[in-house]
Design a protein around this motif. Structure first.
Motif, PDB file in Angstrom:
ATOM      1  N   ALA A 118       0.827  -1.205   0.000  1.00 53.09           N
ATOM      2  CA  ALA A 118       0.000   0.000   0.000  1.00 53.09           C
ATOM      3  C   ALA A 118       0.864   1.258   0.000  1.00 53.09           C
ATOM      4  O   ALA A 118       0.339   2.366   0.107  1.00 53.09           O
ATOM      5  N   THR A 120       3.353   2.040   2.208  1.00 55.35           N
ATOM      6  CA  THR A 120       3.851   2.464   3.522  1.00 55.35           C
ATOM      7  C   THR A 120       5.292   2.003   3.671  1.00 55.35           C
ATOM      8  O   THR A 120       5.556   0.869   4.068  1.00 55.35           O
ATOM      9  N   THR A 315      -2.755   5.749  10.224  1.00 52.30           N
ATOM     10  CA  THR A 315      -3.976   4.966   9.983  1.00 52.30           C
ATOM     11  C   THR A 315      -4.672   4.629  11.295  1.00 52.30           C
ATOM     12  O   THR A 315      -5.869   4.393  11.314  1.00 52.30           O
ATOM     13  N   ASP A 322      -8.997   1.711   7.762  1.00 50.49           N
ATOM     14  CA  ASP A 322      -8.343   1.670   6.443  1.00 50.49           C
ATOM     15  C   ASP A 322      -6.829   1.706   6.598  1.00 50.49           C
ATOM     16  O   ASP A 322      -6.286   2.629   7.193  1.00 50.49           O
ATOM     17  N   SER A 324      -4.613   2.097   4.290  1.00 51.37           N
ATOM     18  CA  SER A 324      -3.917   2.842   3.238  1.00 51.37           C
ATOM     19  C   SER A 324      -3.671   4.289   3.657  1.00 51.37           C
ATOM     20  O   SER A 324      -4.606   5.019   3.996  1.00 51.37           O
ATOM     21  N   HIS A 327      -5.444   6.597   1.213  1.00 46.97           N
ATOM     22  CA  HIS A 327      -6.851   6.796   1.583  1.00 46.97           C
ATOM     23  C   HIS A 327      -6.970   7.736   2.779  1.00 46.97           C
ATOM     24  O   HIS A 327      -7.880   8.557   2.846  1.00 46.97           O
ATOM     25  N   SER A 419      -5.837   3.030  -5.382  1.00 48.26           N
ATOM     26  CA  SER A 419      -5.927   1.931  -4.424  1.00 48.26           C
ATOM     27  C   SER A 419      -4.580   1.222  -4.380  1.00 48.26           C
ATOM     28  O   SER A 419      -3.656   1.567  -5.117  1.00 48.26           O
ATOM     29  N   ASP A 420      -4.466   0.217  -3.529  1.00 51.07           N
ATOM     30  CA  ASP A 420      -3.220  -0.543  -3.453  1.00 51.07           C
ATOM     31  C   ASP A 420      -2.804  -1.047  -4.830  1.00 51.07           C
ATOM     32  O   ASP A 420      -1.615  -1.110  -5.138  1.00 51.07           O
TER      33      ASP A 420
END
Lengths: 437, 437
Positions: A118, A120, A315, A322, A324, A327, A419-420
């Motif tokens: 994702a 991170t 997060t 979520d 992400s 996001h 998105s991922d």
């Protein structure tokens, strides 16, 4: 020179400003550090190791400044519960399962690659009270190549924790904390990538003796500190009742507000609290989604950043549903809009919200990169000379419809829509750590 | 009998209640109607046509009650703009491009399968002012098998619209509206699947003559109506200034508030407005994400549902940045929490929010299924005898971590965590319409 990448870079050196560097050649040395960033010179530059596909862009890696790793299995659930029930009946029982090292390893094996996938590239983790599970988390980060701070949680208060999930007393909690710091520092590969962090859960879960002891450890070892601070009405008022001062000042008195201390949430920080944090170089992990469930209000991100407070994004897995950070960038913008405009349509417009609160996607992304890097004291967050090469590739094809006219709108679309699956490649410290599948 | 499916069903017959029917056999006739739903009988039932994989569940198809189809290309962008600029400088220029039928067809070819793939089995579309592009949208829905209402937008007000994107006058707008209704009704396959809907954009974009004419068309043809209503301070007050009554009552006077009229947003509906809508069988398309940008407050969904107002859910593409109705379910819950708790941490707790406003994921999903179906007067929204078989399959493996203990938490995880990739199969009217790739 171990890596050369040809790419268009999108990044946010300051809140509110998108920097676009088209068609650059980035060179990374064998320590993972960026040594040159310059326009690609077709005539003279040799063929780079990596050429980003057309319709892809390079962004700095994302920094998640607040993750409860042992809550990963319950991500996205339980958010209808009141805080007290959520903690004692739902979350503490889950965390207690990490006494089982096999279970913990299974979770880390799923979580760390998912978060890397994702985007991170750096995570600041709360572990559980269990030393083996916590050290195994640090090992998993090293194995998968994620930059991380990993903290064994200390919590010993007989009222703020359940009997079946707590440290037996302050002194054993302090000993276990120190052992976990030493164990993480001793891991092969940890020097540059994974660091320990002192983690008193939050004041309601800690006795005075524990807070004192962790403060002394911070002083003695220079290890960073993370905890929660002024998260919601209940917690904020609990500390006022117990110590007669705000959460910030109570933590400060215990030696727990230092340079690069990470305070999760901070929704109810007063101006004075923020000035204290600024003076000490501490800052906030802003967790916009979690705050909608457990925060009782919206953290004033813009006002705090404008004051000079260090603010990263988090997060808060699994208080937020979520994983992400992209996001959560979009959510931080949503929250700031709702803070500015207010919520109750039966009130007059001027009584409804809080003026000058809105941020845009560039400020949100700044928190997710530069803001987080400054909070943690890490040389990441921008793709520029002297920083470590932590970066992600975004496939613009995946965030259709057809690409738009300008970079500002393209960047907005990345933040709001990616998105991922849009994240094609991930580097940490110059190493390709893209998870398989 | 054309289709039999063996599946575990999760659905929400009422707000706040999850119904779980494990291991059912569903039979669908050749009109797409469900004729039996009963526990699967291993001894006596024949092998079904479709057996859901382990770790999959069947949900009713999702209903998006408010989509601006020609804004699809700009989805996720421009949300930092003020409403006026967003409309005149960003959105109307995009919509004007749908004069080009080839461009329009390209967009529909991307949009309709994407929405079906996200589980949107029914969509209520605003088109543009262009008859060919609007009819082509209806054709695309028929071709891809999406249930839809499709409306050619009528907008003729010389102040509320730009010269280069408006109907020349009320009478030509009314003629074009009627022609588009007839053209959509004449499409082969439209009888059961795709219906026209009268679409005066919103009062500020329409002259009195146009509103009168569309009201007469509604009366004469019985065609459903959609428009915007009390979306934000500006629009709400504009109508008060122009007509001396609220948006609801102005629309009512023009004959535009009828059974199953879809009113987008409704953030500033008063109690009296809502009672009028309830009396007439009209309702609201609640668009939680869009409202964070253009709504100035949060629509009180729970209060409205408890009053008996029909409420469906909408993405408001592209005033909202997310095309997924599942994501908008999660956002509706977030918004309701923020409405209840308030936003400004400097206010006292009791002054901050609006009590009794929060909803949970079951109420959000109810809006996205049963609520939308009631709003539109369609026999969908539940997998039960007598309704059309509009349904989606969710892969629980994709919303790891490991599946949880109980169905309530699993359902919560579906709503909060499922992305388009989690949707494995989609049926509309008993027909498998799962998009390829």
């Amino acid at each position: 020179m171990t890596l050369t990448v040809r790419a268009t870079i999108l990044q946010t050196p300051e809140p509110g400003r998108l920097e676009v560097k088209e068609d650059q050649l980035i060179s990374v040395d064998d320590h993972g550090q960026i040594v040159t960033v310059a326009p690609f010179d077709t005539a003279n530059d040799r063929s780079p190791d990596v050429v980003l596909p057309a319709n892809s862009v390079l962004l700095p890696g994302l920094i998640d400044t607040h993750v409860h790793a042992p809550q990963w299995p319950q991500l996205g659930t339980g958010l209808d519960l009141p805080l007290d029930q959520w903690l004692f009946e739902y979350t503490f029982p889950m965390e207690a399962r990490f006494a089982d090292l096999g279970f913990a390893r299974n979770v880390w094996r799923d979580m760390v690659p998912t978060l890397l996938g994702a985007g991170t590239t750096t995570a600041v983790y709360y572990g559980s009270i269990h030393e083996p599970a916590t050290v195994a988390l640090a090992e998993a980060c090293i194995e998968h190549g994620q930059r991380a701070f990993v903290g064994r949680v200390a919590m010993d208060h007989p009222e703020g924790t359940p009997e079946w999930y707590r440290d037996p007393d302050a002194s054993s909690a302090i000993d276990a904390t120190l052992r976990s710091v030493q164990a993480i520092e001793a891991l092969s590969g940890a020097e540059t990538l994974v660091r320990p962090i002192l983690t008193p859960r939050f004041i309601p879960a800690c006795t005075d003796a524990l807070l004192t002891g962790i403060g002394e450890l911070a002083e003695a070892t220079g290890t960073l500190v993370q905890t929660h601070c002024s998260e919601n009405d209940w917690e904020h008022n609990y500390v006022l009742d117990r110590f007669g001062v705000s959460d910030t000042h109570a933590l400060e008195q215990f030696g727990l507000v230092n340079d690069h201390t990470v305070l999760a949430h901070g929704v109810f920080l007063g101006i004075d609290d923020r000035q204290t944090l600024i003076g000490r170089g501490a800052g906030v992990a802003h967790c916009p989604l979690s705050n909608a469930y457990f925060g009782d209000a919206v953290f004033p991100a813009r006002q705090s950043i404008e004051m000079g407070l260090r603010v990263g994004l988090g997060t808060d897995i699994a208080g937020g549903p979520d994983h992400s950070i992209l996001h959560n960038c979009a959510q931080a913008v949503n929250s700031s809009r709702v803070l500015q405009d207010g919520v109750d349509p039966s009130l007059a417009r001027d009584d409804r919200g809080r003026p000058d609160s809105r941020i845009d996607v560039t400020t949100a992304f700044w928190m997710a990169t530069v803001g987080g890097a400054e909070l943690l004291g890490l040389p990441v967050g921008l793709i520029e000379v002297g920083r470590a090469f932590d970066a992600i590739v975004i496939d613009l094809e995946s965030i259709r419809w057809p690409h738009i006219d300008d970079w500002d709108r393209t960047f907005e679309k990345v933040i709001r829509r990616a998105s991922d699956a849009a994240i094609q490649q991930v580097w940490v410290d110059g190493r390709d750590v893209t998870p398989l599948g």
